[in-house]
Design a protein around this motif. Structure first.
Motif, mmCIF file in Angstrom:
data_model
loop_
_atom_site.group_PDB
_atom_site.id
_atom_site.type_symbol
_atom_site.label_atom_id
_atom_site.label_comp_id
_atom_site.label_asym_id
_atom_site.label_seq_id
_atom_site.Cartn_x
_atom_site.Cartn_y
_atom_site.Cartn_z
ATOM 1 N N ARG A 118 0.825 -1.213 0.000
ATOM 2 C CA ARG A 118 0.000 0.000 0.000
ATOM 3 C C ARG A 118 0.856 1.258 0.000
ATOM 4 N NH1 ARG A 118 -1.999 -4.213 2.403
ATOM 5 N NH2 ARG A 118 -4.226 -4.708 2.288
ATOM 6 N N ARG A 119 2.116 1.133 -0.381
ATOM 7 C CA ARG A 119 2.994 2.291 -0.389
ATOM 8 C C ARG A 119 2.531 3.293 -1.441
ATOM 9 N NH1 ARG A 119 9.079 1.634 -1.980
ATOM 10 N NH2 ARG A 119 8.805 3.914 -1.845
ATOM 11 N N GLY A 120 2.606 4.541 -1.111
ATOM 12 C CA GLY A 120 2.173 5.587 -2.022
ATOM 13 C C GLY A 120 0.685 5.848 -1.968
ATOM 14 N N THR A 121 -0.070 4.870 -1.515
ATOM 15 C CA THR A 121 -1.519 5.038 -1.352
ATOM 16 C C THR A 121 -1.849 5.407 0.088
ATOM 17 O OG1 THR A 121 -1.911 3.379 -3.063
ATOM 18 C CG2 THR A 121 -3.771 3.955 -1.639
ATOM 19 N N HIS A 122 -1.338 4.595 1.015
ATOM 20 C CA HIS A 122 -1.587 4.854 2.432
ATOM 21 C C HIS A 122 -0.310 5.050 3.243
ATOM 22 C CE1 HIS A 122 -5.788 3.991 1.826
ATOM 23 N NE2 HIS A 122 -5.497 2.819 1.307
ATOM 24 N N PHE A 123 0.810 4.518 2.741
ATOM 25 C CA PHE A 123 2.049 4.556 3.517
ATOM 26 C C PHE A 123 3.177 5.233 2.745
ATOM 27 C CE2 PHE A 123 -0.382 0.901 5.007
ATOM 28 C CZ PHE A 123 -0.442 1.163 6.361
ATOM 29 N N GLY A 126 9.187 6.380 0.994
ATOM 30 C CA GLY A 126 10.280 7.044 0.306
ATOM 31 C C GLY A 126 9.776 8.133 -0.627
ATOM 32 N N ALA A 127 10.726 8.895 -1.190
ATOM 33 C CA ALA A 127 10.382 10.053 -2.016
ATOM 34 C C ALA A 127 9.517 9.687 -3.213
ATOM 35 C CB ALA A 127 11.666 10.741 -2.485
ATOM 36 N N ALA A 128 9.647 8.463 -3.705
ATOM 37 C CA ALA A 128 8.848 8.043 -4.859
ATOM 38 C C ALA A 128 7.352 8.011 -4.551
ATOM 39 C CB ALA A 128 9.297 6.670 -5.343
ATOM 40 N N ALA A 133 3.964 15.036 3.511
ATOM 41 C CA ALA A 133 2.914 15.668 4.311
ATOM 42 C C ALA A 133 1.541 15.056 4.050
ATOM 43 C CB ALA A 133 2.886 17.166 4.032
ATOM 44 N N ARG A 134 1.364 14.463 2.882
ATOM 45 C CA ARG A 134 0.074 13.856 2.533
ATOM 46 C C ARG A 134 -0.246 12.645 3.394
ATOM 47 N NH1 ARG A 134 -1.447 10.081 -1.437
ATOM 48 N NH2 ARG A 134 0.685 9.910 -2.222
ATOM 49 N N PHE A 135 0.761 12.069 4.045
ATOM 50 C CA PHE A 135 0.575 10.862 4.838
ATOM 51 C C PHE A 135 0.529 11.132 6.338
ATOM 52 C CE2 PHE A 135 2.620 9.870 0.862
ATOM 53 C CZ PHE A 135 1.987 8.722 0.423
ATOM 54 N N MET A 136 0.650 12.401 6.728
ATOM 55 C CA MET A 136 0.790 12.739 8.147
ATOM 56 C C MET A 136 -0.572 12.901 8.818
ATOM 57 S SD MET A 136 4.022 12.514 8.314
ATOM 58 C CE MET A 136 4.535 13.237 9.866
ATOM 59 N N ILE A 160 9.452 5.549 7.239
ATOM 60 C CA ILE A 160 10.832 5.923 6.921
ATOM 61 C C ILE A 160 11.526 6.485 8.162
ATOM 62 C CG2 ILE A 160 12.228 7.609 5.658
ATOM 63 C CD1 ILE A 160 11.448 5.312 3.947
ATOM 64 N N GLY A 161 12.776 6.086 8.375
ATOM 65 C CA GLY A 161 13.590 6.675 9.427
ATOM 66 C C GLY A 161 13.615 5.864 10.701
ATOM 67 N N ALA A 162 14.595 6.165 11.539
ATOM 68 C CA ALA A 162 14.793 5.405 12.778
ATOM 69 C C ALA A 162 13.647 5.596 13.760
ATOM 70 C CB ALA A 162 16.109 5.827 13.421
ATOM 71 N N ALA A 163 12.957 6.741 13.681
ATOM 72 C CA ALA A 163 11.897 7.030 14.638
ATOM 73 C C ALA A 163 10.532 6.510 14.196
ATOM 74 C CB ALA A 163 11.815 8.539 14.868
#
Length: 287
Positions: A118-123, A126-128, A133-136, A160-163
């Motif tokens: 579901r990447r790019g749709t809901h999650f 990465g930059a692709a 901000a659309r996912f926040m 994305i990221g350690a946190a």
């Protein structure tokens, strides 16, 4: 609601959403009522799996144990009226846990494939995937915590990221599904008057309560751990073989749970509505 007073043991579990079947990122610490320092619970095979952690929690069902997990128990739903808008999903947390589990072939209760599909749709992975901000999107708990100066909240849609907490949270939802009715989970279930209870924790809250500043919430030295434990009226800990973030987070948060489990306001957050309680959950200690 009056704070439960039957708990005599307090456990904190530092969780992991990593791929694979054994995870050095999982640590379990527990302490009894009183002032003895928490101790690490040894993994059955030396390194914890998520399934091992599930079995350990199940084994505590009949003991008066308050168990904290550091992952988000559900995605936000109050804000947008759906967990994954545009995808036909259940609208309550327990049913959504079952949905996640049914769509995850990953080993050891993993959930990476759920996010990747579901990447790019809901999650955001990465930059692709477009503008981050659309996912926040946030649960009421995170929004409330941030509005009261808690700091920058995390969202389960950012992977994305350690946190990031996304992978760990969805793997945790699978664990909660498999836990079923064996152990109640607050605030989705009523607080029992006996036996164990699972709550969501945020280890940074314990660190702040111990006097650590924002951005410096990790303990990697014995002396610093003892100083932090003292803030929760705990005696010094037994020396560890390795002082990593997972072990010290679990130890410190277990002591924090013991110190604050009796606070009525933690069980009655002002911003916790019935809709949030059943749909999103809440982090214990956010008031």
């Amino acid at each position: 609601m009056i704070a439960p007073d039957h708990f005599t043991r307090f456990a904190a579990i530092d969780w992991s959403g990593a791929k694979g079947s054994r995870h050095r990122g999982i640590a379990v610490a527990m302490c009894a009522a009183g002032d003895a320092a928490p101790v690490l619970v040894e993994a059955p095979n030396g390194i914890w799996s998520r399934t091992d952690a599930l079995r350990w929690v199940e084994a505590q069902a009949d003991t008066p144990t308050l168990i904290g997990f550091d992952f988000s128990f559900a995605p936000p739903i109050v804000e947008r009226s759906a967990y994954l808008p545009g995808e036909e999903t259940p609208a309550t947390a327990r049913r959504f846990w079952a949905y996640v589990d049914a769509h995850c072939p990953d080993e050891d209760l993993g959930a990476a494939s759920f996010l990747e599909a579901r990447r790019g749709t809901h999650f955001y992975l990465g930059a692709a995937d477009g503008v981050k901000a659309r996912f926040m999107h946030f649960r009421r708990c995170e929004a409330h915590y941030n509005a009261n100066g808690g700091g920058k909240p995390s969202t389960v849609y950012d992977a994305i990221g350690a946190a990031q907490v996304a992978k760990a949270s969805f793997a945790g939802m699978r664990l909660l599904h498999h836990l079923g009715e064996n152990v109640p989970v607050w605030p989705f279930d009523p607080v029992p008057d006996k036996g164990a209870l699972v709550v969501e924790i945020y280890t940074a809250i314990a660190a702040r309560a111990a006097g650590m500043r924002k951005g410096r919430s990790k303990v990697r030295e014995a002396e610093a751990l003892d100083a932090a434990l003292a803030q929760f009226d705990s005696r010094p800990h037994a020396p560890l073989i390795r002082y990593d973030d997972h072990a010290t987070d679990a130890i410190l948060t277990s002591a924090w749970l013991r110190r604050h489990a009796g606070r009525n306001e933690y069980w009655n957050p002002t911003a916790l509505t019935p809709a949030a309680a059943q749909g999103e959950g809440w982090t214990f200690g956010v008031i």
